[in-house]
Design an enzyme around this catalytic site. Structure first.
Site, PDB file in Angstrom:
ATOM      1  N   GLN A  11     -21.832  41.087  17.424  1.00 25.94           N
ATOM      2  CA  GLN A  11     -20.622  41.649  16.809  1.00 25.94           C
ATOM      3  C   GLN A  11     -19.846  40.585  16.048  1.00 25.94           C
ATOM      4  O   GLN A  11     -19.312  40.843  14.965  1.00 25.94           O
ATOM      5  CB  GLN A  11     -19.739  42.327  17.852  1.00 25.94           C
ATOM      6  N   GLU A  47     -13.999  49.355  20.257  1.00 29.47           N
ATOM      7  CA  GLU A  47     -14.972  50.137  19.493  1.00 29.47           C
ATOM      8  C   GLU A  47     -16.243  50.389  20.327  1.00 29.47           C
ATOM      9  O   GLU A  47     -16.711  51.516  20.426  1.00 29.47           O
ATOM     10  CB  GLU A  47     -15.336  49.368  18.211  1.00 29.47           C
ATOM     11  N   HIS A  48     -16.798  49.306  20.883  1.00 28.64           N
ATOM     12  CA  HIS A  48     -17.967  49.439  21.760  1.00 28.64           C
ATOM     13  C   HIS A  48     -17.607  48.863  23.110  1.00 28.64           C
ATOM     14  O   HIS A  48     -17.033  47.773  23.186  1.00 28.64           O
ATOM     15  CB  HIS A  48     -19.155  48.615  21.242  1.00 28.64           C
ATOM     16  N   ASP A  99     -26.302  50.635  17.017  1.00 25.47           N
ATOM     17  CA  ASP A  99     -26.047  50.305  15.612  1.00 25.47           C
ATOM     18  C   ASP A  99     -27.083  50.934  14.701  1.00 25.47           C
ATOM     19  O   ASP A  99     -26.774  51.326  13.575  1.00 25.47           O
ATOM     20  CB  ASP A  99     -26.110  48.785  15.404  1.00 25.47           C
ATOM     21  N   HIS A 142      11.034  87.587  10.296  1.00 24.76           N
ATOM     22  CA  HIS A 142       9.862  87.528  11.183  1.00 24.76           C
ATOM     23  C   HIS A 142       9.914  88.706  12.169  1.00 24.76           C
ATOM     24  O   HIS A 142       8.923  89.396  12.405  1.00 24.76           O
ATOM     25  CB  HIS A 142       9.847  86.223  12.001  1.00 24.76           C
ATOM     26  N   HIS A 195     -20.530  40.033  12.298  1.00 19.60           N
ATOM     27  CA  HIS A 195     -20.130  41.006  11.272  1.00 19.60           C
ATOM     28  C   HIS A 195     -19.008  40.498  10.381  1.00 19.60           C
ATOM     29  O   HIS A 195     -18.946  40.836   9.203  1.00 19.60           O
ATOM     30  CB  HIS A 195     -19.665  42.310  11.925  1.00 19.60           C
TER      31      HIS A 195
END
Ligand SMILES: NC(=O)c1ccc[n+]([C@@H]2O[C@H](COP(=O)([O-])OP(=O)(O)OC[C@H]3O[C@@H](n4cnc5c(N)ncnc54)[C@H](O)[C@@H]3O)[C@@H](O)[C@H]2O)c1
Ligand SMILES: N[C@H](CO)Cc1c[nH]c[nH+]1
Ligand SMILES: [Zn+2]
Length: 416
Positions: free
Chosen positions: A243, A311-312, A345, A404, A246
């Site tokens: 990770q 995220e993970h 992934d 109404h 990235h």
């Protein structure tokens, strides 16, 4: 190494919006709204160092890329395509049974998909987005991806061919998001933008939301790993590096009740980081955005993981399955040694497009259902109407909304 208490303050402040970057992104979006294609050409030169002759990639280039790539790469893309298709098909929502009250599902008309390509061509992202839109039945899928000196990466184009993407544009960053949101002479405006990207892409999506739909804030990658004294240090080390490679802004978290295991993993990470081709990115990411947290017991470990809302989340302990019901803020949860994050992934089936920066507290990973919208159907028969209307009339009076009330009352009168 943090305790959970000392870590809480650090992480809360690191999730805040970077307002200065947001202002830069706002300028890019406004410039694209005003100057349209010309702004896209100009920003490609400024940010990607590419002087473009054209924005759109021809459909014939997608097909030739599919035939030109190596056979094993084509086979890998096709296997990923099949696994993604099957999983997404299995979770697709459908129309409720027709009755007086039910829900109907409609695919979106035109969607835009962002495929990152600034520092690495994320070929897999084409499939992890466009295939979902295809399963949903979206009429038109438009892809944008950053321009490269020698044209768009062939594997990205081949993946677009496999996923039957309708149009591909070589535009990246915030300017691509602005083009998809508002349209230019060449790039059509879409109904919803999906896909991940760096901080500029993520901030741009945040900013255009409301004028156009977005999936989630899927920014720089993150992983939270839970380890115990049985965990393989080398497995975890590679997962952290995966990770970190990235983005210099990628965040990695290691949580354990074993101080010795944290230290062993840290030694392994340091040993392996220098050997990686993207060592410079990895080292910066680890230096600025790595957090090791030593927790006192399993309950605190679970609190810590839920607090991060990463995220993970990868659980690599002897009792990994016992975490499944306890972790309720993970973008995606990876259980045990045979489910490393990298399998998700590329090829497992669930999309790798996932919320970051703590936004998994309130949003979910991309699925086929993000490319669908629903509307309720209200088709009441006389008896149901007569049962409901008096309650509605009373509530209308409470809100001082006489018309109404009268809209219901006149029908009650008619149906006496
Ligand atoms: N959360 C997820 O689901 C998920 C999935 C995959 C990838 N990612 C993330 O996607 C990102 C990919 O990043 P990337 O940079 O390689 O590619 P990218 O395509 O996201 O961004 C590249 C673009 O950024 C723009 N840019 C670069 N520097 C800029 C500057 N100074 N000012 C304005 N714009 C600028 C350029 O236009 C360039 O085209 C990583 O952060 C990765 O972690 C997230
Ligand atoms: N880990 C990324 C999501 O944060 C997805 C990805 C694509 N290619 C490799 N990894
Ligand atoms: Zn990854």
């Amino acid at each position: 190494m943090y305790t959970f208490d000392s870590f809480k303050e650090v992480i809360a402040s690191s999730n805040k919006t970077d307002w200065d970057k947001l202002k830069q992104v706002m300028t890019i979006i406004q410039t694209v709204q005003e100057s349209k294609d010309q702004a896209l050409y100009d920003y490609s030169e400024t940010f990607d160092n590419v002087k473009l002759d054209t924005l759109e990639v021809m459909q014939t280039d997608l097909e030739s890329a599919y035939h030109d790539i190596e056979d094993d790469l084509r086979a890998a893309l096709e296997l990923a395509y099949k696994n993604i298709w099957d999983y997404q098909q299995s979770i697709k929502i459908s129309d409720g049974e027709a009755s007086e009250l039910y829900q109907k599902v409609h695919p979106l008309n035109r969607v835009g998909v962002y495929v990152p390509g600034g520092t690495a061509p994320l070929v897999s992202t084409v499939l992890m987005t466009a295939v979902l839109a295809k399963v949903a039945g979206v009429s038109e899928i438009v892809v944008t991806t950053p321009p490269q000196q020698n044209g768009v990466n062939q594997a990205i184009l081949a993946a677009c061919h496999i996923a039957k993407v309708d149009r591909v544009f070589q535009v990246g960053g915030a300017q691509a998001i602005a083009a998809l949101a508002y349209g230019t002479e060449t790039v059509p405006a879409v109904d919803k933008i999906a896909g991940p990207g760096n901080q500029y892409v993520a901030l741009a999506k945040k900013m255009v939301y409301g004028d156009v739909g977005i999936d989630s804030i899927a920014g720089p990658s993150e992983i939270v790993i839970v380890a115990d004294d049985t965990t393989r240090a080398d497995f975890v080390a590679y997962d952290l590096l995966a990770q970190a490679e990235h983005d210099v802004l990628a965040r990695t978290f290691l949580i354990s009740e074993s101080k010795e295991k944290i230290e062993e993993i840290q030694r392994k990470v340091n040993e392996l980081a220098g050997e990686q081709p993207r060592a410079a990115i990895i080292k910066t990411s680890l230096r600025d955005h790595h957090y090791s947290v030593h927790t006192v017991d399993k309950a605190e470990t679970i609190d810590c993981v839920n607090f991060i809302a990463g995220e993970h989340v990868s659980i690599q302990t002897k009792d990994a399955s016992s975490y499944i019901d306890q972790i309720n803020t993970a973008g995606a949860l990876f259980i045990g040694d045979c489910s490393p994050e990298a399998i998700g992934d590329y090829i497992a089936g669930p999309s790798h497009v996932l919320p970051t920066g703590g936004t998994a507290r309130f949003s979910s990973g991309l699925t086929v259902n993000d490319f669908l919208r629903t509307n309720s159907i209200i088709a009441l028969k006389k008896e149901s109407f007569k049962n409901m209307a008096p309650g509605g009339m009373r509530l209308a009076l409470e809100e001082s909304l006489q018309a109404h009330h009268d809209s219901l009352a006149c029908r009650m009168e008619e149906n006496k």
